[in-house]
Design an enzyme around this catalytic site. Structure first.
Site, mmCIF file in Angstrom:
data_model
loop_
_atom_site.group_PDB
_atom_site.id
_atom_site.type_symbol
_atom_site.label_atom_id
_atom_site.label_comp_id
_atom_site.label_asym_id
_atom_site.label_seq_id
_atom_site.Cartn_x
_atom_site.Cartn_y
_atom_site.Cartn_z
ATOM 1 C CE LYS A 209 -3.417 2.323 2.733
ATOM 2 N NZ LYS A 209 -4.129 2.374 3.999
ATOM 3 C CD GLU A 215 9.585 -6.078 6.600
ATOM 4 O OE1 GLU A 215 9.350 -4.953 6.103
ATOM 5 O OE2 GLU A 215 9.466 -6.326 7.806
ATOM 6 N N GLY A 269 -4.452 -1.679 5.488
ATOM 7 C CA GLY A 269 -3.674 -2.830 5.015
ATOM 8 C C GLY A 269 -4.279 -4.163 5.412
ATOM 9 N NE ARG A 270 -5.338 -3.512 11.725
ATOM 10 C CZ ARG A 270 -4.648 -2.388 11.771
ATOM 11 N NH1 ARG A 270 -3.550 -2.264 11.038
ATOM 12 N NH2 ARG A 270 -5.046 -1.384 12.523
ATOM 13 C CD GLU A 355 -0.741 -4.237 11.865
ATOM 14 O OE1 GLU A 355 0.394 -4.729 11.849
ATOM 15 O OE2 GLU A 355 -1.344 -3.919 10.818
ATOM 16 C CG HIS A 386 -3.565 -35.528 18.059
ATOM 17 N ND1 HIS A 386 -3.691 -36.735 18.708
ATOM 18 C CD2 HIS A 386 -4.658 -35.405 17.250
ATOM 19 C CE1 HIS A 386 -4.799 -37.337 18.266
ATOM 20 N NE2 HIS A 386 -5.404 -36.543 17.399
ATOM 21 C CE LYS A 514 6.566 -1.087 9.475
ATOM 22 N NZ LYS A 514 5.508 -0.443 8.698
HETATM 23 O O1 F6P Z 1 3.100 -3.926 9.937
HETATM 24 C C1 F6P Z 1 2.613 -2.687 9.643
HETATM 25 C C2 F6P Z 1 1.987 -2.608 8.290
HETATM 26 O O2 F6P Z 1 1.790 -1.270 8.012
HETATM 27 C C3 F6P Z 1 0.672 -3.374 8.167
HETATM 28 O O3 F6P Z 1 -0.394 -2.715 8.736
HETATM 29 C C4 F6P Z 1 0.581 -3.543 6.699
HETATM 30 O O4 F6P Z 1 -0.372 -4.478 6.346
HETATM 31 C C5 F6P Z 1 1.996 -3.954 6.392
HETATM 32 O O5 F6P Z 1 2.787 -3.160 7.258
HETATM 33 C C6 F6P Z 1 2.434 -3.772 4.958
HETATM 34 O O6 F6P Z 1 2.324 -2.458 4.533
HETATM 35 P P1 F6P Z 1 2.381 -2.074 3.027
HETATM 36 O O7 F6P Z 1 1.236 -2.692 2.316
HETATM 37 O O8 F6P Z 1 2.331 -0.584 2.984
HETATM 38 O O9 F6P Z 1 3.688 -2.594 2.457
#
Ligand code: F6P
Length: 545
Positions: A209, A215, A269-270, A355, A386, A514
């Site tokens: 987003k 990452e 995002g979530r 979150e 189990h 971060k």
């Molecule tokens: O972990 C924080 C966060 O902002 C989440 O809320 C989000 O889903 C994720 O990082 C990834 O963010 P982006 O879609 O901006 O890469």
């Protein structure tokens, strides 16, 4: 209209619930069933192909009345109007929360800051549809003219968990395309995946987003370099597309504007799998199934909006969660899907729930003096039986558990299905009833054991029971029912956030780590350590040595 800012502990209902808890905590579920023959009927909800039985919870009708009063006193109804009205309820980030608009198939107009977003949503959906169909039928091809065989979603958090969970959950409905997910900045994750892939037939979808997530950008760069090394820079355009709300950053990264699927800042995002973030869902399941997923979610939204709270699944389940969290002081909740397809559901819900509601400052900006967000965990049954069920049955902690099961399996193997579901029903029954001293004794006496041995074994074999469970029995795992199930949890998150008087749609807590990671990375690059505590300095020195 802003969201209400009522401290739930100041309500009349809270005080009454505290007193009432003193009574209920002494009662056994068995007794609650014995004293009310209508209990199972009164404490269950039928809706579409869902049957929700919450009668095996440590509540009675008074508990429900008081919890409903709590919802009323904290102005849940008004908050729902504000939420669905497209107002800026994510106040700390200055955004509306309107992922529900993405699945509202009937809406002509949804206003966010006085702008109707529906035409734009429809346009992006059309783009998703066309693109998905062209990839599935082979019309769009890779750089050597071959049809795509593999789709790789590069994203993390909400840009990974939703599509990963849904594509796995609905694998039964999947087409011929292989779908992969790369999320972790752990280089072994991306390289392990790239090892399996063929440049000629692989499509990468970079989903972020913000398009600023370390990452995702690292993995996207590694994948692009791998591609350029094997093929050429010129061919990148045919193999890389992006989903983002930050168009400029994507263009700067080197993906053409035509290959960008936009999303909006009013989609958190979530909560974004309903948007173009779900592109990998649409490609691997077909757009029709993606639409069905959305439709299921929309049906749940309608149920949530229009149903009196007493019969409202997200509201009732949210209230139960508050009951255990704040009155029984339960530390966590287990979610146990009796379907291997739902293997990733607990992990997905961990982000959604933890979150969102892992907050300790209320909507007035004051520190809360009561518990908020619940800890979620789980694994599919029967595997979970189990593994950790021992602790739920006989451990010292109270863990309310949610059992999700389906009447019909997908492959139709009735023998397996009956075994699976026999376990499903047996566990909630066992958790509720336990096994009394008398029952254990009677059982041991049939085993030809000495009196001494019987007395020795007795305490270990007694189960107290009285462990609360909620059962969600759904007809079958389909795109529609999965959509409804996810939306149910989303709406429940909202309800809990409202009652706890917290902001559910920001996530400032993940930012600090971060920032520090950026600082440390810089120091590691230069091999020059900055100012840290002694422990961190020692660890960094050890890492660099
Ligand atoms: O972990 C924080 C966060 O902002 C989440 O809320 C989000 O889903 C994720 O990082 C990834 O963010 P982006 O879609 O901006 O890469």
């Amino acid at each position: 209209m802003a969201l209400p800012t009522i401290n739930p502990t100041t309500t009349k209902a809270w005080k009454k619930l505290s007193d009432h808890h003193e009574i209920i905590k002494r009662k056994h579920l068995k007794e609650l069933f014995e004293t009310n023959p209508q209990r199972a009927e009164q404490l269950s909800i039928s809706w579409n192909d869902f049957y929700v039985d919450f009668s095996k919870n440590r509540i009675d009708n008074t508990t429900m009345e008081l919890l409903l009063q709590l919802a009323e006193e904290t102005k849940l109804k008004e908050a729902m109007t504000t939420y669905f009205g497209g107002e800026t309820i994510n106040q700390t980030e200055g955004r509306a929360v309107m992922h529900t608009a993405l699945r509202n198939s009937t809406a002509q107009e949804v206003l966010i800051e006085e702008i109707n977003v529906i035409p734009e949503v429809a346009q992006v959906k059309q783009k998703i549809k066309t693109f998905s169909e062209q990839i599935i039928n082979g019309e769009l091809k890779g750089h050597t003219g071959k049809a795509f065989t593999d789709i790789v979603n590069i994203g993390i958090g909400g840009s990974d968990l939703g599509p990963a969970m849904v594509t796995e959950a609905l694998e039964f409905y999947k087409n011929h395309l292989n779908v992969h997910f790369i999320s972790n900045v752990d280089g072994d994750h991306v390289h392990q995946n790239l090892k399996k892939l063929n440049t000629e037939t692989t499509l990468f979808i970079v989903v972020s987003k913000s398009f600023g997530t370390q990452e995702t950008l690292s993995n996207a760069i590694t994948a692009r370099n791998w591609f350029i090394d094997k093929v050429s820079k010129d061919a990148v355009g045919k193999h890389f597309v992006a989903v983002s709300s930050n168009i400029q950053k994507v263009v700067d990264f080197g993906i053409e504007e035509d290959n960008i699927f936009p999303l909006w800042d009013w989609v958190g995002g979530r909560f974004s799998l309903w948007s173009a973030v779900g592109l990998s869902i649409s490609i691997s399941l077909g757009y029709d199934n993606f639409e069905k997923l959305l439709e299921g979610a929309y049906q749940m939204d309608v149920h949530f909006k229009d149903t009196p709270f007493k019969e409202n699944i997200p509201v009732v389940l949210a209230l139960l969660s508050i009951w255990y969290n704040n009155f029984f002081e339960a530390e966590s909740e287990a979610i146990i899907p009796y379907s291997q397809y739902l293997h990733r559901l607990p992990a997905y819900l961990q982000q959604g729930i933890m979150e969102s509601n892992g907050k300790s400052v209320d909507r007035n900006g004051d520190r809360v003096d009561y518990q908020t967000g619940t800890i979620i965990w789980g694994e599919p049954g029967t595997n979970a039986q189990h593994a950790f069920f021992q602790l739920i049955h006989q451990g010292t902690k109270l863990i309310p558990a949610e059992f999700i099961g389906f009447k019909k399996s997908l492959f139709g193997d009735q023998e397996h299905q009956d075994k699976l579901m026999a376990n499903f029903f047996a566990q909630t029954e066992a958790l509720m009833n336990g096994k009394s001293k008398k029952e254990v004794l009677a059982e041991l006496e049939t085993k030809n054991l000495s009196q001494e041995k019987i007395e020795q074994l007795l305490p270990f074999k007694v189960f107290d029971g009285n462990k609360p469970t909620t059962t969600l029995l759904i007809d079958q795992l389909t795109p529609e029912s999965l959509g409804a199930l996810i939306a149910m949890y989303e709406q429940r998150i909202f309800v809990q956030g409202i009652i706890w008087n917290i902001f559910s749609y920001d996530q400032w807590g993940v930012e600090l780590g971060k920032q520090l990671a950026d600082t440390i990375l810089n120091e590691v690059d230069k091999k020059e350590l900055g100012k840290h505590d002694d422990s961190t300095i020692n660890l960094l020195k050890y890492y660099l040595s």
